[in-house]
Design a protein around this motif. Structure first.
Motif, mmCIF file in Angstrom:
data_model
loop_
_atom_site.group_PDB
_atom_site.id
_atom_site.type_symbol
_atom_site.label_atom_id
_atom_site.label_comp_id
_atom_site.label_asym_id
_atom_site.label_seq_id
_atom_site.Cartn_x
_atom_site.Cartn_y
_atom_site.Cartn_z
ATOM 1 N N ILE A 182 -14.656 -3.207 -2.686
ATOM 2 C CA ILE A 182 -15.876 -4.278 -3.009
ATOM 3 C C ILE A 182 -15.126 -5.536 -3.679
ATOM 4 N N GLY A 183 -15.345 -6.676 -3.313
ATOM 5 C CA GLY A 183 -14.822 -7.861 -3.794
ATOM 6 C C GLY A 183 -15.839 -8.925 -4.089
ATOM 7 N N ARG A 184 -15.259 -9.939 -4.599
ATOM 8 C CA ARG A 184 -16.388 -11.215 -4.666
ATOM 9 C C ARG A 184 -15.472 -12.362 -4.454
ATOM 10 N N VAL A 185 -16.469 -13.307 -4.019
ATOM 11 C CA VAL A 185 -15.609 -14.769 -3.651
ATOM 12 C C VAL A 185 -15.285 -15.453 -4.968
ATOM 13 N N LEU A 208 -11.716 -0.637 -6.430
ATOM 14 C CA LEU A 208 -10.889 0.249 -5.596
ATOM 15 C C LEU A 208 -10.671 1.531 -6.212
ATOM 16 N N SER A 209 -10.711 2.468 -5.459
ATOM 17 C CA SER A 209 -10.100 3.727 -5.998
ATOM 18 C C SER A 209 -8.728 3.736 -5.937
ATOM 19 N N PRO A 210 -8.590 4.824 -6.780
ATOM 20 C CA PRO A 210 -6.912 5.119 -7.276
ATOM 21 C C PRO A 210 -5.895 5.189 -5.907
ATOM 22 N N ARG A 213 -5.734 1.856 -3.987
ATOM 23 C CA ARG A 213 -4.939 0.841 -4.750
ATOM 24 C C ARG A 213 -3.566 1.196 -4.584
ATOM 25 N N GLN A 214 -3.241 2.651 -4.585
ATOM 26 C CA GLN A 214 -1.804 3.220 -4.328
ATOM 27 C C GLN A 214 -1.483 2.652 -2.722
ATOM 28 N N ALA A 215 -2.213 2.928 -1.746
ATOM 29 C CA ALA A 215 -2.212 2.642 -0.330
ATOM 30 C C ALA A 215 -1.885 1.211 -0.242
ATOM 31 N N LEU A 216 -2.834 0.312 -1.067
ATOM 32 C CA LEU A 216 -2.472 -1.217 -0.922
ATOM 33 C C LEU A 216 -1.271 -1.558 -1.397
ATOM 34 N N SER A 217 -0.854 -0.882 -2.466
ATOM 35 C CA SER A 217 0.494 -1.441 -2.990
ATOM 36 C C SER A 217 1.522 -1.247 -2.059
ATOM 37 N N ARG A 218 1.579 0.121 -1.299
ATOM 38 C CA ARG A 218 2.618 0.174 -0.622
ATOM 39 C C ARG A 218 2.316 -0.682 0.661
#
Length: 257
Positions: A182-185, A208-210, A213-218
Motif C-alpha cells: 500500500i502506498g500514497r502519492v 509492507l509486510s516484513p 520488506r526483506q525481499a524489496l531490500s534484496r
C-alpha cells in the motif's frame, strides 16, 4: 567534492567503498597503511573518516597524536563495527557513528553526515512494469523508473491526487516474487521540455509486510550492484534488471563489484 577518508585492512572492502562512494559523488581517499592515514588526516580535512573495526583496534594508539587536530576540526568519525570486541575510544569529544557493514547503512551514514537535505532510504534506477489500483477501480499498468526501500517513482499519464492511497504490485524480476504494498502519492512531476516531458508520481510505501520488506531490500541492493557494474548504461533505457537476489549478499565485504 566532499572527501571521505577510509582506513581498512581489507582490500575488497576498500575497493567496494571506493566504487560506491565515487558513484554517489564523493571523493574517497583510502589506505590500509598507518603512515598513509596519518598523513592524510594531517594534510587534508576530510568531511568524514570511516574506519573498519579491525584497523581501528590495531592502530588507535598511532592516531592519538592527531586527536587535538581532529577535535579542533570536529572531524566526523564512523566505524564499520563487527561487534566482535570493544572499540578503543580516541576522544570523548569525537564519538563514532557505529554502523553495520552493508550498503543501506553506508547510504544512511553518508546522507546524514554529508548532505544538507538527506534522503532516508536508498533508491536505484530500474525499468520495471508495475500495476496500481485506486479505490473502487480496476488495475492500471504503469512503468517504474526508480525503486527504493521506501517507495518508487512511476511514469504515468493518469491524474492522481497528492496523498491518494494506492494498492501496488511490483514484479521482482529474477526472484520469482511479486511485491504487494500500500502506498500514497507524495509528489507529482509535470511534463516540461527540461525533463523530456516526463510525467509521473512519487509513491511512498505505507504498508509492507516484513517478508516483503526483506525481499524489496534484496532486490534494490541487487539492482544497485548491477548499476555499479555497468555505469556506462545508467542513463540509457534498457531491458528490466534481472537479478538473482537469493544468491547475492549486499554486505560491503561480499558484493565484490
Amino acid at each position: 567534492m566532499k572527501r571521505v577518508l577510509i582506513a581498512s585492512c581489507q582490500n575488497n572492502l576498500m575497493s567496494n567503498l571506493d566504487m560506491i562512494l565515487k558513484h554517489w559523488g564523493y571523493r574517497p581517499l583510502s589506505s590500509s597503511h598507518r603512515d598513509d592515514i596519518c598523513c592524510l588526516l594531517e594534510a587534508t580535512e576530510p568531511q568524514l573518516v570511516i574506519f573498519d573495526a579491525p584497523w581501528l583496534r590495531a592502530h588507535a594508539a598511532d592516531l592519538e597524536p592527531l586527536v587535538p587536530q581532529l577535535e579542533q576540526r570536529a572531524t566526523r568519525l564512523a566505524v564499520l563495527d563487527d561487534c566482535r570486541e570493544p572499540l578503543p575510544l580516541l576522544s570523548a569529544a569525537l564519538p563514532y557513528r557505529k554502523i553495520p557493514s552493508d550498503i543501506f547503512s553506508l547510504y544512511g551514514l553518508t546522507q546524514a553526515v554529508l548532505q544538507n537535505h538527506p534522503r532516508r532510504r536508498l533508491r536505484t534506477g530500474v525499468h520495471l512494469p508495475g500495476m496500481f489500483r485506486r479505490d473502487g477501480r480496476q488495475w492500471d499498468l504503469t512503468q517504474i523508473l526508480t525503486l527504493g526501500t521506501g517507495g518508487m517513482f512511476i511514469r504515468s499519464g493518469y491524474r492522481l491526487n497528492r496523498m491518494e492511497n494506492l494498492r501496488l504490485c511490483v514484479p521482482l524480476l529474477g526472484m520469482k516474487e511479486e511485491l504487494e504494498a500500500i502506498g500514497r502519492v507524495v509528489y507529482e512531476v509535470q511534463p516540461t521540455p527540461e525533463n523530456n516531458y516526463l510525467q509521473g508520481y512519487g509513491i511512498e510505501f505505507t504498508s509492507l509486510s516484513p517478508e516483503s520488506r526483506q525481499a524489496l531490500s534484496r532486490f534494490v541492493a541487487g539492482c544497485f550492484v548491477r548499476e555499479l557494474e555497468s555505469p556506462m548504461h545508467r542513463n540509457v533505457p534498457a531491458r528490466p534488471v534481472f537479478f538473482n537476489a537469493h544468491h547475492q549478499e549486499y554486505s560491503l565485504e561480499s558484493i565484490a563489484v
